[in-house]
Design an enzyme around this catalytic site. Structure first.
Site, PDB file in Angstrom:
ATOM      1  N   GLY A   1       2.826   2.451  -2.824  1.00 43.15           N
ATOM      2  CA  GLY A   1       2.144   3.030  -4.322  1.00 43.15           C
ATOM      3  C   GLY A   1       3.166   2.277  -5.024  1.00 43.15           C
ATOM      4  N   THR A   2       3.145   1.431  -4.715  1.00 40.67           N
ATOM      5  CA  THR A   2       3.772  -0.256  -5.855  1.00 40.67           C
ATOM      6  C   THR A   2       3.193   0.586  -6.998  1.00 40.67           C
ATOM      7  OG1 THR A   2       3.212  -1.496  -3.912  1.00 40.67           O
ATOM      8  CG2 THR A   2       4.640  -2.373  -5.947  1.00 40.67           C
TER       9      THR A   2
ATOM     10  N   PHE B   1      -3.610   9.713 -10.366  1.00 40.53           N
ATOM     11  CA  PHE B   1      -4.578   9.366  -9.472  1.00 40.53           C
ATOM     12  C   PHE B   1      -5.788   8.872 -11.216  1.00 40.53           C
ATOM     13  CE2 PHE B   1      -8.419   8.068  -7.455  1.00 40.53           C
ATOM     14  CZ  PHE B   1      -7.872   7.132  -6.742  1.00 40.53           C
TER      15      PHE B   1
ATOM     16  N   MET C   1      -5.212   6.202 -14.366  1.00 37.55           N
ATOM     17  CA  MET C   1      -4.885   5.643 -13.241  1.00 37.55           C
ATOM     18  C   MET C   1      -5.965   4.726 -13.158  1.00 37.55           C
ATOM     19  SD  MET C   1      -1.476   5.145 -12.106  1.00 37.55           S
ATOM     20  CE  MET C   1      -1.876   3.565 -11.380  1.00 37.55           C
TER      21      MET C   1
ATOM     22  N   SER D   1      -5.288   2.545   4.549  1.00 37.14           N
ATOM     23  CA  SER D   1      -4.728   1.793   3.045  1.00 37.14           C
ATOM     24  C   SER D   1      -4.783   0.692   3.029  1.00 37.14           C
ATOM     25  CB  SER D   1      -3.994   2.137   2.034  1.00 37.14           C
ATOM     26  OG  SER D   1      -4.179   2.231   0.460  1.00 37.14           O
TER      27      SER D   1
ATOM     28  N   ARG E   1       5.630   5.168   2.384  1.00 35.15           N
ATOM     29  CA  ARG E   1       4.710   5.618   2.094  1.00 35.15           C
ATOM     30  C   ARG E   1       4.490   5.907   3.922  1.00 35.15           C
ATOM     31  NH1 ARG E   1      -1.741   4.914   0.552  1.00 35.15           N
ATOM     32  NH2 ARG E   1      -2.614   6.617   0.529  1.00 35.15           N
TER      33      ARG E   1
ATOM     34  N   HIS F   1       6.743  -7.245  -2.587  1.00 37.64           N
ATOM     35  CA  HIS F   1       6.939  -6.436  -1.455  1.00 37.64           C
ATOM     36  C   HIS F   1       7.499  -7.483  -0.022  1.00 37.64           C
ATOM     37  CE1 HIS F   1       3.096  -4.227  -2.319  1.00 37.64           C
ATOM     38  NE2 HIS F   1       2.479  -5.341  -2.848  1.00 37.64           N
TER      39      HIS F   1
ATOM     40  N   LYS G   1       0.928  -1.278   0.222  1.00 37.45           N
ATOM     41  CA  LYS G   1      -0.045   0.086   0.227  1.00 37.45           C
ATOM     42  C   LYS G   1       0.765   1.309   0.582  1.00 37.45           C
ATOM     43  CE  LYS G   1      -3.244  -1.094  -0.423  1.00 37.45           C
ATOM     44  NZ  LYS G   1      -3.904  -2.131  -2.030  1.00 37.45           N
TER      45      LYS G   1
ATOM     46  N   GLY H   1      -5.938   7.426  -2.930  1.00 35.91           N
ATOM     47  CA  GLY H   1      -4.308   7.820  -3.097  1.00 35.91           C
ATOM     48  C   GLY H   1      -4.625   9.218  -2.864  1.00 35.91           C
TER      49      GLY H   1
ATOM     50  N   LYS I   1       7.538  -6.587  -9.547  1.00 32.64           N
ATOM     51  CA  LYS I   1       7.178  -6.557  -8.743  1.00 32.64           C
ATOM     52  C   LYS I   1       7.136  -7.157  -7.056  1.00 32.64           C
ATOM     53  CE  LYS I   1       2.540  -5.778  -5.871  1.00 32.64           C
ATOM     54  NZ  LYS I   1       1.284  -5.772  -5.803  1.00 32.64           N
TER      55      LYS I   1
ATOM     56  N   MET J   1      -7.767   1.472  -6.208  1.00 36.59           N
ATOM     57  CA  MET J   1      -8.265   2.726  -6.517  1.00 36.59           C
ATOM     58  C   MET J   1      -8.822   3.543  -5.329  1.00 36.59           C
ATOM     59  SD  MET J   1      -5.329   2.700  -8.550  1.00 36.59           S
ATOM     60  CE  MET J   1      -4.787   4.817  -9.506  1.00 36.59           C
TER      61      MET J   1
HETATM   62  S1  PPS Z   1      -0.321  -3.074  -2.872  1.00 36.00           S
HETATM   63  O1  PPS Z   1      -1.034  -3.803  -3.636  1.00 36.00           O
HETATM   64  O2  PPS Z   1       0.296  -3.496  -1.965  1.00 36.00           O
HETATM   65  O3  PPS Z   1       0.728  -3.440  -4.635  1.00 36.00           O
HETATM   66  O4  PPS Z   1      -0.999  -1.236  -3.016  1.00 36.00           O
HETATM   67  P1  PPS Z   1       0.097  -0.243  -3.812  1.00 36.00           P
HETATM   68  O5  PPS Z   1      -0.509  -0.071  -5.551  1.00 36.00           O
HETATM   69  O6  PPS Z   1       1.813  -0.254  -2.975  1.00 36.00           O
HETATM   70  O7  PPS Z   1      -0.490   1.528  -2.991  1.00 36.00           O
HETATM   71  C1  PPS Z   1      -1.898   1.393  -3.437  1.00 36.00           C
HETATM   72  C2  PPS Z   1      -2.047   2.778  -3.178  1.00 36.00           C
HETATM   73  O8  PPS Z   1      -1.448   3.806  -4.081  1.00 36.00           O
HETATM   74  C3  PPS Z   1      -2.449   4.483  -4.071  1.00 36.00           C
HETATM   75  N1  PPS Z   1      -2.436   4.329  -5.843  1.00 36.00           N
HETATM   76  C4  PPS Z   1      -2.671   6.201  -6.006  1.00 36.00           C
HETATM   77  N2  PPS Z   1      -2.233   7.234  -5.581  1.00 36.00           N
HETATM   78  C5  PPS Z   1      -2.389   8.094  -6.323  1.00 36.00           C
HETATM   79  N3  PPS Z   1      -1.831   8.376  -7.509  1.00 36.00           N
HETATM   80  C6  PPS Z   1      -1.975   7.251  -7.982  1.00 36.00           C
HETATM   81  N4  PPS Z   1      -1.560   7.593 -10.164  1.00 36.00           N
HETATM   82  C7  PPS Z   1      -1.835   6.184  -7.417  1.00 36.00           C
HETATM   83  N5  PPS Z   1      -2.029   4.780  -7.978  1.00 36.00           N
HETATM   84  C8  PPS Z   1      -2.516   3.403  -6.626  1.00 36.00           C
HETATM   85  C9  PPS Z   1      -4.039   3.473  -3.954  1.00 36.00           C
HETATM   86  O9  PPS Z   1      -5.012   4.730  -4.286  1.00 36.00           O
HETATM   87  C10 PPS Z   1      -3.773   3.539  -2.401  1.00 36.00           C
HETATM   88  O10 PPS Z   1      -3.262   4.164  -1.595  1.00 36.00           O
HETATM   89  P2  PPS Z   1      -5.356   4.121  -0.470  1.00 36.00           P
HETATM   90  O11 PPS Z   1      -4.815   5.257  -0.030  1.00 36.00           O
HETATM   91  O12 PPS Z   1      -6.062   2.761  -0.331  1.00 36.00           O
HETATM   92  O13 PPS Z   1      -6.319   5.216  -1.561  1.00 36.00           O
END
Ligand code: PPS
Length: 287
Positions: free
Chosen positions: A43-44, A221, A224, A130, A122, A100, A41, A251, A98, A248
């Site tokens: 930003g992967t 966000f 995507m 998240s 993060r 974790h 969670k 974000g 990818k 999503m």
């Molecule tokens: S995972 O499943 O662990 O791989 O998730 P991961 O991708 O690391 O994190 C998911 C969170 O990233 C947010 N996200 C974004 N935020 C901002 N901009 C963009 N482009 C974006 N893409 C994914 C996603 O919404 C998750 O955060 P939360 O707070 O739950 O919304």
């Protein structure tokens, strides 16, 4: 049936992963592979999209060739989903992968081949927030009982992929000894241009101003979220049940304020201080 967690080398992790640990540990990385590693969670998926766009010169159509998890496979879940290990082994170089996994659990072949590793971190309160929502969708993890209990488990590291504190500190301590670029989610939100330039430089690419702005837009966000190849909506339902909570989600930076009570904030911050005081790693803590 909700999944179960176990402990592997000090890290709490899904039994669904340890069941195939030998295959995962023996993953064969190659010269030129890029690994995007994060605590869950952090930003992967966002970083995956940025890297794919950089490597394909911002070509939107090419970056829509397949869903994220097929374009940039998740190495510890290969046995549970497409593409399997055979497909990943046959993928042309350079592959983007990818994970974790905590730094000491990363398959050694990545280090042996001096692969580039992009680590995204993060802030802890937003990550916990998240993850609480996400864990209601992850089928190979136990279902969170309540936010209160979940937050305690997060602080103890009793959630999938273990302790956030150990994870972020582990990569931080290794970043100068290995080929690791350490990025913060909060910087990606605040100054995406700067972060994307830094990532491109790490990957050996020089971006024009126009291309940089295009990548900022395509990895936003909103963009995507509306892109079925980047929003994880196609993730197999047996692994991720998004019927109530979508991947999503928001974000945002600072969403923890919608979950933490004043008391939880106080207890969390006190515990955080003790966990992090010996480290030079400093996060922007959204107030
Ligand atoms: S995972 O499943 O662990 O791989 O998730 P991961 O991708 O690391 O994190 C998911 C969170 O990233 C947010 N996200 C974004 N935020 C901002 N901009 C963009 N482009 C974006 N893409 C994914 C996603 O919404 C998750 O955060 P939360 O707070 O739950 O919304």
């Amino acid at each position: 049936m909700p999944g179960k967690l176990t402990v592997l080398e000090g890290v709490t992790i899904a039994e669904a992963i340890t069941a195939k640990w030998e295959q995962i540990w023996n993953f064969q990385a190659r010269d030129g592979d890029v690994l995007i590693d994060t605590y869950p969670k952090s930003g992967t998926t966002w970083m995956q999209e940025i890297v794919d766009l950089i490597l394909h010169d911002g070509d939107e159509q090419i970056c829509r060739r397949a869903p994220t998890f097929e374009r940039m496979p998740f190495i510890e879940l290969l046995h549970l989903m497409k593409p399997g290990i055979e497909v990943v082994n046959a993928m042309p170089s350079p592959r983007v992968l990818k994970s974790h996994l905590a730094v000491h659990l990363v398959p050694p072949s990545f280090w042996e081949h001096n692969c580039k590793v992009i680590y995204v971190a993060r802030n802890a309160k937003d990550t916990a927030t998240s993850y609480y929502h996400f864990d209601q969708t992850v089928q190979f993890h136990p279902d969170p009982v309540s936010w209160e209990d979940y937050l305690e488990q997060f602080m103890k590291g009793d959630v999938g992929w273990g302790s956030w504190y150990d994870h972020v500190k582990g990569f931080w301590e290794q970043k100068d000894k290995r080929n690791v670029l350490y990025i913060f989610f909060e910087d990606m939100k605040k100054t995406p241009q700067q972060v994307i330039r830094k990532v491109a430089k790490f990957l050996g690419k020089d971006l024009s101003e126009d291309l940089l702005n295009k990548i900022v837009k395509l990895s936003s966000f909103e963009h995507m979220r509306d892109n079925p190849m980047a929003n994880n909506s196609g993730f197999p339902k047996e692994i991720l049940d998004q019927s109530k909570i979508v991947f999503m989600r928001k974000g945002a930076v600072g969403d923890w304020k919608t979950m933490f009570t004043a008391r939880q904030k106080e207890v969390f911050e006190d515990h955080y201080k003790r966990q992090m005081e010996s480290s030079t790693l400093k996060f922007q803590d959204p107030k």
